[in-house]
Design an enzyme around this catalytic site. Structure first.
Site, short mmCIF file in Angstrom:
data_model
loop_
_atom_site.label_atom_id
_atom_site.label_comp_id
_atom_site.label_asym_id
_atom_site.label_seq_id
_atom_site.Cartn_x
_atom_site.Cartn_y
_atom_site.Cartn_z
N HIS A 9 2.95 -0.52 -0.06
CA HIS A 9 4.56 -0.80 0.55
C HIS A 9 5.00 0.47 0.72
CE1 HIS A 9 8.77 -1.01 -0.04
NE2 HIS A 9 8.69 -2.14 0.33
N ILE A 42 7.49 2.52 0.13
CA ILE A 42 7.85 3.37 -0.90
C ILE A 42 6.71 4.00 -1.81
CG2 ILE A 42 10.18 2.42 -0.90
CD1 ILE A 42 9.53 2.36 -4.08
N LYS A 43 5.64 3.53 -1.85
CA LYS A 43 4.60 3.85 -2.58
C LYS A 43 3.79 4.98 -2.28
CE LYS A 43 5.80 0.15 -4.72
NZ LYS A 43 5.49 -1.18 -4.90
N ASN A 44 2.82 5.71 -3.01
CA ASN A 44 2.54 6.98 -2.93
C ASN A 44 1.44 7.15 -1.48
OD1 ASN A 44 3.61 7.22 -5.42
ND2 ASN A 44 2.26 8.75 -6.12
#
Ligand SMILES: *Cc1c(COP(=O)(O)O)cnc(C)c1O
Length: 386
Positions: free
Chosen positions: A180, A182-184
């Site tokens: 997604h 916002i993930k790293n």
């Protein structure tokens, strides 16, 4: 005050990334194909797992995991309430019963001690969450699960690149990663299902594409397998090449992203250390590598004289974005209406749910941005009550 809004998260996408996506769009093969297979192989090698399957989201992966394990009515699944809602929603949708384990007050993670009292003869599965980029203490959770013959699926949505006890998360057992935005690393939407269980991998591979015994793109037949038959009814959770190509490129930069996140997090810790009203998380003491998916603090409401929600809106007025990871699931409307018995039973979860706040943290941020955040926090705290 900042003139430009600082979001709490922003993906790092280059012009080359955009060109690579455009190339796939022009290629004539835009759904699951060679790029998805390549992404799976690179990710498998990165976490050193037996196999990796690219899927449309971590939520899709969790759905497939629950389905494959036959979780249904009469079964209990132990998981934290301080997590993203998707896991608990899926347990309920499967007809099973979520059982909430409380968390460590300062790492926000479940452990063998908080899980043990939740176990009954109906417990089939434990879903621990690796929180904010740190790993859960898996050795003791695995020992507990093994002693009771219970399965484990690790929610590794925050843990791309995280190490636990000398191994990457995803190497041992079954772990589900999210991409997604916002993930790293991101593929816009997407996820990866990693496991060391060959049988489980084969079932998930089948169920993620209609229950056919082939991928959307069969490696030998270049996607042309009209003779493939349904082996069991399945879903439609395959990651398209347009997104997989982004994943390949992002994965190459994951270590660089995580190094940058770590530097920024250390700078935050230093800058915030003298602000008594702001309580950062504690890093676990066992052997691990943190990837700083989130920089979470708790607002000491009594000391600060303002609520977390007011703290967030005051920062927003100063052009600083924040996030909330997460509001406890059992305190959300449906769960309050249907599982009221949990209220008051999870003290560390509720304490944190009222106080946590994620400060801006993403690889393209600069230390000066953190100076702005810290200055705004000091301002908000000194102006409270005016
Ligand atoms: C983001 C997230 C998920 C869901 O990931 P998706 O890819 O959006 O489905 C699950 N669990 C946690 C803890 C998350 O942060």
């Amino acid at each position: 005050m900042r003139t430009e809004f600082l979001p709490f998260s922003r993906p790092s996408i280059t012009e080359e990334d955009i060109a690579a996506v455009a190339d796939v769009l022009r290629s004539g093969w835009i759904t699951t194909g060679a790029r998805a297979a390549e992404f799976e192989n690179h990710f498998r090698d990165y976490v050193d797992s037996r196999g990796a399957l690219a899927i449309t989201s971590a939520t899709a992966g969790m759905h497939l995991a629950l389905k494959t394990m036959g979780i249904g009515p009469g079964d209990e699944v132990v998981t934290p309430s301080l997590t993203w809602v998707s896991t608990v929603n899926l347990i309920v949708l499967a007809g099973a019963t979520p059982v909430f384990a409380d968390i460590d007050r300062d790492t926000l993670m479940v452990d063998a001690e908080t899980i043990r009292p939740c176990l009954t003869d109906k417990t089939r599965l434990i879903i621990p969450v690796h929180f904010a980029g740190a790993p859960a203490d898996m050795n003791s959770i695995r020992a507990l699960a093994q002693a009771h013959d219970i399965g484990i699926i690790e929610d590794a949505a925050h843990a791309a690149g995280t190490y636990y006890d000398g191994e990457p998360v995803g190497h041992t057992g079954t772990a589900i990663f999210s991409f997604h935005p916002i993930k790293n690393i991101t593929t816009c939407e997407g996820g990866m299902f990693c496991s060391d269980d060959a049988e489980l991998l084969e079932r998930v591979r089948r169920l993620k594409f209609h229950g056919l015994g082939v991928d959307a793109y069969d490696r030998q037949t270049q996607g042309r397998s009209p003779q493939a038959q349904v082996l069991e009814p399945g879903y439609k959770y395959n990651l398209p090449d347009t997104l997989a190509v982004l994943g390949i490129r992002q994965l190459q930069r994951l270590d660089e992203f995580n190094r940058k996140r770590t530097q920024l997090a250390l700078y935050y810790q230093e800058q915030l250390s003298e602000i008594e009203e702001i309580i950062p998380l504690r890093e676990p003491s066992y052997s691990m590598r943190h990837t700083w998916h989130l920089f979470i603090v708790r607002v000491d409401m009594d000391r600060a004289g303002l609520s977390r929600d007011d703290f967030m809106s005051e920062l927003k007025k100063r052009n600083i974005g924040t996030g909330l990871h997460f509001r406890a699931v059992h305190q959300q409307k449906y769960y309050q209406d249907h599982m009221a018995m949990w209220s008051g039973k999870l003290p560390n979860t509720e304490w944190n749910s009222d106080r946590i706040c994620s400060l801006p943290l993403f690889p393209d941020m600069e230390p000066e941005d953190i100076d702005d955040v810290v200055e705004s926090i000091k301002e908000v705290l000194s102006e409270k009550g005016i």
